[in-house]
Enzyme design. Sequence first.
Site, PDB file in Angstrom:
ATOM      1  N   PHE A   1       0.859  -1.190   0.000  1.00 15.73           N
ATOM      2  CA  PHE A   1       0.000   0.000   0.000  1.00 15.73           C
ATOM      3  C   PHE A   1       0.901   1.249   0.000  1.00 15.73           C
ATOM      4  O   PHE A   1       0.880   2.066   0.900  1.00 15.73           O
ATOM      5  CB  PHE A   1      -0.964   0.013   1.194  1.00 15.73           C
ATOM      6  CG  PHE A   1      -1.787  -1.249   1.313  1.00 15.73           C
ATOM      7  CD1 PHE A   1      -2.895  -1.450   0.514  1.00 15.73           C
ATOM      8  CD2 PHE A   1      -1.423  -2.257   2.207  1.00 15.73           C
ATOM      9  CE1 PHE A   1      -3.656  -2.619   0.616  1.00 15.73           C
ATOM     10  CE2 PHE A   1      -2.171  -3.426   2.318  1.00 15.73           C
ATOM     11  CZ  PHE A   1      -3.289  -3.611   1.521  1.00 15.73           C
TER      12      PHE A   1
ATOM     13  N   CYS B   1      -6.059   2.231   9.947  1.00 15.14           N
ATOM     14  CA  CYS B   1      -6.589   3.594  10.099  1.00 15.14           C
ATOM     15  C   CYS B   1      -8.104   3.551  10.296  1.00 15.14           C
ATOM     16  O   CYS B   1      -8.776   4.567  10.150  1.00 15.14           O
ATOM     17  CB  CYS B   1      -6.201   4.468   8.914  1.00 15.14           C
ATOM     18  SG  CYS B   1      -6.820   3.866   7.341  1.00 15.14           S
TER      19      CYS B   1
ATOM     20  N   ALA C   1      -3.038  -6.087  -3.283  1.00 15.40           N
ATOM     21  CA  ALA C   1      -2.005  -6.472  -2.319  1.00 15.40           C
ATOM     22  C   ALA C   1      -2.176  -7.923  -1.855  1.00 15.40           C
ATOM     23  O   ALA C   1      -1.187  -8.661  -1.750  1.00 15.40           O
ATOM     24  CB  ALA C   1      -2.048  -5.528  -1.123  1.00 15.40           C
TER      25      ALA C   1
ATOM     26  N   SER D   1      -2.504  -0.661  -5.721  1.00 17.88           N
ATOM     27  CA  SER D   1      -3.460  -0.948  -6.793  1.00 17.88           C
ATOM     28  C   SER D   1      -3.506   0.186  -7.808  1.00 17.88           C
ATOM     29  O   SER D   1      -4.029   0.018  -8.903  1.00 17.88           O
ATOM     30  CB  SER D   1      -4.852  -1.194  -6.207  1.00 17.88           C
ATOM     31  OG  SER D   1      -5.226  -0.109  -5.398  1.00 17.88           O
TER      32      SER D   1
HETATM   33  N1  SAH Z   1       1.618   4.099   2.781  1.00 20.65           N
HETATM   34  C1  SAH Z   1       1.129   5.217   2.017  1.00 20.65           C
HETATM   35  C2  SAH Z   1      -0.348   5.452   2.182  1.00 20.65           C
HETATM   36  C3  SAH Z   1      -1.204   4.270   1.853  1.00 20.65           C
HETATM   37  S1  SAH Z   1      -2.884   4.647   1.641  1.00 20.65           S
HETATM   38  C4  SAH Z   1       1.934   6.447   2.380  1.00 20.65           C
HETATM   39  O1  SAH Z   1       2.804   6.378   3.269  1.00 20.65           O
HETATM   40  O2  SAH Z   1       1.705   7.499   1.778  1.00 20.65           O
HETATM   41  C5  SAH Z   1      -3.545   3.182   1.022  1.00 20.65           C
HETATM   42  C6  SAH Z   1      -3.130   2.842  -0.402  1.00 20.65           C
HETATM   43  O3  SAH Z   1      -3.646   1.545  -0.671  1.00 20.65           O
HETATM   44  C7  SAH Z   1      -3.656   3.741  -1.499  1.00 20.65           C
HETATM   45  O4  SAH Z   1      -2.572   4.237  -2.240  1.00 20.65           O
HETATM   46  C8  SAH Z   1      -4.522   2.819  -2.384  1.00 20.65           C
HETATM   47  O5  SAH Z   1      -4.341   3.076  -3.769  1.00 20.65           O
HETATM   48  C9  SAH Z   1      -3.987   1.473  -2.046  1.00 20.65           C
HETATM   49  N2  SAH Z   1      -4.909   0.328  -2.139  1.00 20.65           N
HETATM   50  C10 SAH Z   1      -6.217   0.266  -1.808  1.00 20.65           C
HETATM   51  N3  SAH Z   1      -6.678  -0.989  -1.944  1.00 20.65           N
HETATM   52  C11 SAH Z   1      -5.637  -1.751  -2.379  1.00 20.65           C
HETATM   53  C12 SAH Z   1      -5.469  -3.129  -2.685  1.00 20.65           C
HETATM   54  N4  SAH Z   1      -6.479  -3.990  -2.562  1.00 20.65           N
HETATM   55  N5  SAH Z   1      -4.254  -3.553  -3.078  1.00 20.65           N
HETATM   56  C13 SAH Z   1      -3.224  -2.697  -3.198  1.00 20.65           C
HETATM   57  N6  SAH Z   1      -3.329  -1.386  -2.909  1.00 20.65           N
HETATM   58  C14 SAH Z   1      -4.514  -0.916  -2.509  1.00 20.65           C
END
Ligand code: SAH
Length: 401
Positions: free
Chosen positions: A233, A345, A285, A256
Amino acid sequence: MEPINGKIILKAGREKPVRQRHPWIFSGAITRVEGQPKPGDLVLVADSHGRALATGYYNPHSQIRARILSWDVDEAIDAAFWQRHLARAIAARQLLALEPHTTAYRLVNAEADGLPGLVVDRYGSSLVMQCLTLGIDRRKMLLAELLADLAQPDGIIERSDVDVRRKEGLPLTTGLLWGANPPTTMEVLENGLRFQVQLAAGHKTGFYLDQRENRAAVCQPHLVAGKTVLNVFAYTGGFGIYAVAAGAAAITHIDSSVEALEQAEANVALNGWTRPLDEYIAGDAFEVLRYYRDGGQTFDVVILDPPKFAHSQQDVEHACRGYKDLNWLALRLLNPGGLLATFSCSGLVSAELFQKVLFGAAVDAGRNVQIIRFLHQGADHPVLLSFPESAYLKGFLCRMW
Ligand code: SAH
């Protein structure tokens, strides 16, 4: 000065949270509403005998019928009131001494700053406002004027494209509120590291500001230098950029969103690094982690920073299953002695519950896991004691053997 157009009478015995300064009045706590307050109007909140306890703004379309602005019923809710509260919130950020190494941070954290429904983030010379409630939406032009005066930005834009507005009967909206539009892409500093952000198009108000302290706490040289890191993520780099700065050997970023990963790669270059061993994997993920597990691939450090899984009380069980699966997979991918930084979160999942979920994952994975640091949202996202709902981000830095 704004008139007070009604009085909410609470049911007998329901005044205690109000006296203890919890700012929300739920519909179920109300016996009747006197007067004819219109949506967004100021109202008094009174106990069952009609004795006024507080002043707030009203929304008949929301389950949270009123949000309290003042517990001093003689205090006028006028421009000077909003100015005082905004000034106090901004002054509290100055005490954190974030500038000049950090130029993007939260200036106003809604209820936790005594300003229910209002979020304001600073990105360099621009401010981004989120109006989460009708009461704030109605007053946003005044608030923007006051903010312009107090914080001296070049421009203030609105990113009120958040689903919680629907619970207030409000449409989603974005646009310029004051001054000049920020450039489509702008650069900010976080702990001296460079990030490009898109205030109009990025997630939230452009960046996950609440993770700043955790990025620094997890990605320290003594923890990650020379290590392989799986940044799950990843969004626009976040933890990964800090991991490069701390000397990580190779980083695999998963998200994603293809655009987010492109920005992550651009942010690495922006900081002047060339990283031939790093990888950017666009995909789900859960699927990518399962693929690694099936292939026997392992990492020294895994970071899990998923989006919010629990949006309502009914979601909590399902969300916990998601957290458990994810953490179970991560533990299976860790080398012995490896580190897991894992976050939630979801405000509805308490730190205690999240720890239990992690325990369940460790049991099922057959691993010994130590928590070496408890993590939470940054100091610019304060938690108000009388409003424990303001503590939403929790995480654990764990060592596994
Ligand atoms: N770690 C990041 C913030 C993550 S926010 C930082 O430090 O800035 C959550 C992220 O998860 C988003 O970018 C979103 O695009 C992604 N996301 C949401 N669902 C997902 C999934 N099923 N698989 C992979 N990524 C995903």
